[in-house]
Design a protein around this motif. Structure first.
Motif, PDB file in Angstrom:
ATOM      1  N   LEU A 358      24.197  44.397  30.790  1.00 57.84           N
ATOM      2  CA  LEU A 358      25.200  44.537  29.742  1.00 57.84           C
ATOM      3  C   LEU A 358      24.783  45.530  28.654  1.00 57.84           C
ATOM      4  N   GLY A 359      23.501  45.877  28.616  1.00 57.97           N
ATOM      5  CA  GLY A 359      23.033  46.790  27.573  1.00 57.97           C
ATOM      6  C   GLY A 359      22.879  46.122  26.229  1.00 57.97           C
ATOM      7  N   HIS A 360      22.623  44.802  26.227  1.00 55.71           N
ATOM      8  CA  HIS A 360      22.368  44.106  24.962  1.00 55.71           C
ATOM      9  C   HIS A 360      21.024  44.542  24.399  1.00 55.71           C
ATOM     10  N   SER A 361      20.904  44.533  23.084  1.00 60.08           N
ATOM     11  CA  SER A 361      19.670  44.989  22.453  1.00 60.08           C
ATOM     12  C   SER A 361      18.544  43.970  22.561  1.00 60.08           C
ATOM     13  N   SER A 362      18.875  42.698  22.830  1.00 55.81           N
ATOM     14  CA  SER A 362      17.833  41.679  22.957  1.00 55.81           C
ATOM     15  C   SER A 362      18.341  40.533  23.819  1.00 55.81           C
ATOM     16  N   PRO A 363      17.418  39.789  24.467  1.00 56.11           N
ATOM     17  CA  PRO A 363      17.843  38.615  25.243  1.00 56.11           C
ATOM     18  C   PRO A 363      18.525  37.572  24.374  1.00 56.11           C
ATOM     19  N   MET A 364      18.178  37.518  23.086  1.00 52.83           N
ATOM     20  CA  MET A 364      18.776  36.524  22.202  1.00 52.83           C
ATOM     21  C   MET A 364      20.290  36.718  22.087  1.00 52.83           C
ATOM     22  N   ILE A 365      20.731  37.965  22.049  1.00 46.75           N
ATOM     23  CA  ILE A 365      22.178  38.225  21.994  1.00 46.75           C
ATOM     24  C   ILE A 365      22.847  37.697  23.258  1.00 46.75           C
ATOM     25  N   THR A 366      22.210  37.929  24.391  1.00 50.76           N
ATOM     26  CA  THR A 366      22.767  37.439  25.654  1.00 50.76           C
ATOM     27  C   THR A 366      22.832  35.918  25.664  1.00 50.76           C
ATOM     28  N   LEU A 367      21.764  35.275  25.193  1.00 46.10           N
ATOM     29  CA  LEU A 367      21.743  33.810  25.166  1.00 46.10           C
ATOM     30  C   LEU A 367      22.777  33.259  24.201  1.00 46.10           C
ATOM     31  N   ASN A 368      22.873  33.873  23.015  1.00 48.13           N
ATOM     32  CA  ASN A 368      23.834  33.385  22.031  1.00 48.13           C
ATOM     33  C   ASN A 368      25.265  33.479  22.548  1.00 48.13           C
ATOM     34  N   THR A 369      25.517  34.470  23.394  1.00 43.14           N
ATOM     35  CA  THR A 369      26.874  34.681  23.894  1.00 43.14           C
ATOM     36  C   THR A 369      27.180  33.837  25.122  1.00 43.14           C
ATOM     37  N   TYR A 370      26.171  33.685  26.001  1.00 41.29           N
ATOM     38  CA  TYR A 370      26.472  33.111  27.315  1.00 41.29           C
ATOM     39  C   TYR A 370      25.615  31.898  27.681  1.00 41.29           C
ATOM     40  N   ALA A 371      24.932  31.306  26.712  1.00 43.80           N
ATOM     41  CA  ALA A 371      24.040  30.189  27.043  1.00 43.80           C
ATOM     42  C   ALA A 371      24.760  29.086  27.799  1.00 43.80           C
ATOM     43  N   HIS A 372      26.013  28.814  27.404  1.00 42.67           N
ATOM     44  CA  HIS A 372      26.756  27.720  28.039  1.00 42.67           C
ATOM     45  C   HIS A 372      27.188  28.057  29.458  1.00 42.67           C
ATOM     46  N   GLU A 373      26.987  29.319  29.872  1.00 43.97           N
ATOM     47  CA  GLU A 373      27.417  29.713  31.217  1.00 43.97           C
ATOM     48  C   GLU A 373      26.341  29.457  32.273  1.00 43.97           C
ATOM     49  N   TRP A 374      25.128  29.058  31.853  1.00 47.64           N
ATOM     50  CA  TRP A 374      24.113  28.682  32.819  1.00 47.64           C
ATOM     51  C   TRP A 374      24.300  27.190  33.105  1.00 47.64           C
ATOM     52  N   PRO A 375      25.231  26.823  33.979  1.00 51.38           N
ATOM     53  CA  PRO A 375      25.659  25.430  34.108  1.00 51.38           C
ATOM     54  C   PRO A 375      24.617  24.500  34.696  1.00 51.38           C
ATOM     55  N   ASP A 376      23.652  25.041  35.438  1.00 51.51           N
ATOM     56  CA  ASP A 376      22.708  24.161  36.094  1.00 51.51           C
ATOM     57  C   ASP A 376      21.413  23.995  35.313  1.00 51.51           C
ATOM     58  N   ALA A 377      21.338  24.548  34.098  1.00 53.56           N
ATOM     59  CA  ALA A 377      20.099  24.494  33.334  1.00 53.56           C
ATOM     60  C   ALA A 377      19.709  23.056  33.005  1.00 53.56           C
ATOM     61  N   LEU A 378      20.686  22.264  32.572  1.00 62.26           N
ATOM     62  CA  LEU A 378      20.396  20.882  32.207  1.00 62.26           C
ATOM     63  C   LEU A 378      19.956  20.087  33.431  1.00 62.26           C
ATOM     64  N   ASP A 379      20.645  20.294  34.543  1.00 57.46           N
ATOM     65  CA  ASP A 379      20.267  19.570  35.755  1.00 57.46           C
ATOM     66  C   ASP A 379      18.858  19.943  36.207  1.00 57.46           C
ATOM     67  N   ARG A 380      18.508  21.226  36.096  1.00 58.09           N
ATOM     68  CA  ARG A 380      17.164  21.647  36.482  1.00 58.09           C
ATOM     69  C   ARG A 380      16.117  21.002  35.591  1.00 58.09           C
ATOM     70  N   THR A 381      16.432  20.891  34.274  1.00 54.54           N
ATOM     71  CA  THR A 381      15.508  20.262  33.340  1.00 54.54           C
ATOM     72  C   THR A 381      15.269  18.809  33.729  1.00 54.54           C
ATOM     73  N   ARG A 382      16.350  18.092  34.023  1.00 50.40           N
ATOM     74  CA  ARG A 382      16.217  16.688  34.429  1.00 50.40           C
ATOM     75  C   ARG A 382      15.358  16.577  35.691  1.00 50.40           C
TER      76      ARG A 382
END
Length: 391
Positions: A358-382
């Motif tokens: 996407l050409g974002h200047s930092s990973p933080m911008i990507t996370l702030n925008t799309y963090a909720h789109e990683w749907p399996d993150a919580l399941d992986r944590t469990r």
């Protein structure tokens, strides 16, 4: 810095042994603090009604000078509007950012705070400004405009116009989590089939490569390598209010990137180039701000009259396609960039991969925008915790 009594002359009356009254005895402020301004070398004075206030000022002046923290009180008398005008001309803003700053100062800051002296602005003034501004602007816009205020007062502290910034501790409205509408593949195809005949490739470039609208409109023939399956984002098409469109710098340094061309996008571009061979357009190029030139450019996307595309002449074409494709009102070309990002995420792409694509200047911008789109993150944590702790 001596403290003088302006109501009495020096020395005592020989006849009475008392101090002699001056011509201004009983009139005006009595106590004067004299000194040399350490910043300008000029003599300056301050007047006080009470001696205790004059003595305190004298002590504080000596302490500030010795610590290198002295602020000339006269410097803070410049108004917010006057200082903002000077501050604005010294900022290294890109042209689009400079336009946003100018509008923010003119429309939202100047009318409310512009008449105040810089030294008189208090956090209470800014809290009242935030409350009033929040009734007419979206929370995200309030945050943006306040960031300009924070920079302005921060510069004033550095310039020793004021001692501290009134922006500290001012609470801003919360920004609601944005729920982006992400179209399905069928809607991407619908947009391409229903948009005006010269532009069906543009939705595929946005949805298949994640380019911003300005980056798509700034694409030249030489930026596309169909054999290698790549395209480069090196500039964007921009236009300021009341001025002709031009080619300008990308949003950030990291926005300059090479993007892979999926087959469907490469095929669409190949057909587009064959059907509408890029004609030479004379256009101003400001991608190097130090060397702006008017040069010939073979832009991929132009109007039927051969004019370069920009938001103004694109909006009518796009709104018509959005309406006919039955997408939500206000859905923009940027929505297809979100489609591209979520497509990568849902197929296992890492934050770093999405950031670079996407050409974002930092990973933080990507996370702030799309963090909720990683749907399996919580399941992986469990799963990780259960695997580690379950005996």
């Amino acid at each position: 810095m001596p403290v003088d009594d302006l109501w009495h002359l020096r020395g005592k009356d020989p006849a009475t042994g008392r101090r002699r009254p001056s011509k201004r005895h009983g009139r005006g402020k009595r106590w004067r603090v004299r000194g040399i301004d350490p910043q300008t070398g000029e003599p300056r004075t301050e007047l006080f009604e009470r001696k205790v206030d004059a003595d305190r000022h004298d002590v504080n002046m000596h302490a500030d000078i010795s610590r290198g923290q002295y602020i000339d009180p006269r410097a803070g008398r410049v108004t917010v509007a006057e200082y903002a005008e000077t501050w604005q001309t010294t900022q290294l803003h890109r042209d689009s950012t400079a336009d946003l700053v100018e509008r923010a100062l003119r429309l939202h800051i100047g009318p409310v705070l512009g008449h105040h002296a810089m030294a008189d602005v208090r956090p209470s003034h800014l809290r009242a400004w935030v409350k009033e501004t929040s009734t007419v602007l979206a929370p995200s816009t309030v945050h943006l405009v306040f960031s300009y205020l924070r920079s302005l007062f921060g510069a004033a502290v550095s310039d020793r116009v004021i001692a501290t910034s009134p922006c500290s501790g001012v609470r801003l409205p919360e920004i609601d989590k944005r729920d982006y509408f992400i179209p399905g593949p069928e809607k991407v195809h619908a947009l391409a089939s229903l948009i005006a005949e010269r532009y069906p490739t543009a939705p595929y470039v946005a949805a298949g490569c994640g380019l911003r609208g300005g980056e798509i409109f700034g694409l030249e023939l030489d930026d596309v390598d169909l054999d290698a399956g790549e395209t480069r984002a090196v500039r964007q098409r921009k236009r300021m209010v009341g001025a002709p469109a031009y080619l300008g710098e990308l949003k950030s340094r990291s926005s300059r990137r090479t993007v892979e061309l999926p087959d469907i996008v490469a095929d669409a571009l190949r057909d587009h180039i064959a059907t509408y061979p890029p004609a030479v357009v004379e256009i101003e190029d400001r991608t190097d701000p130090r060397n702006a030139v008017v040069r010939p450019a073979r832009l991929l996307f132009v109007t039927g009259n051969g004019l370069a595309l920009h938001r103004s002449n694109w909006s009518t074409v796009w709104r018509s396609a959005v309406r006919r494709a039955r997408l939500p009102r206000g859905f923009g070309l940027h929505g297809l960039r979100h489609y591209f990002a979520t497509l990568l995420i849902h197929n296992g792409a890492s934050v770093k991969t999405v950031q670079l694509a996407l050409g974002h200047s930092s990973p933080m911008i990507t996370l702030n925008t799309y963090a909720h789109e990683w749907p399996d993150a919580l399941d992986r944590t469990r799963t990780l915790v259960d695997t580690a702790l379950r005996v």
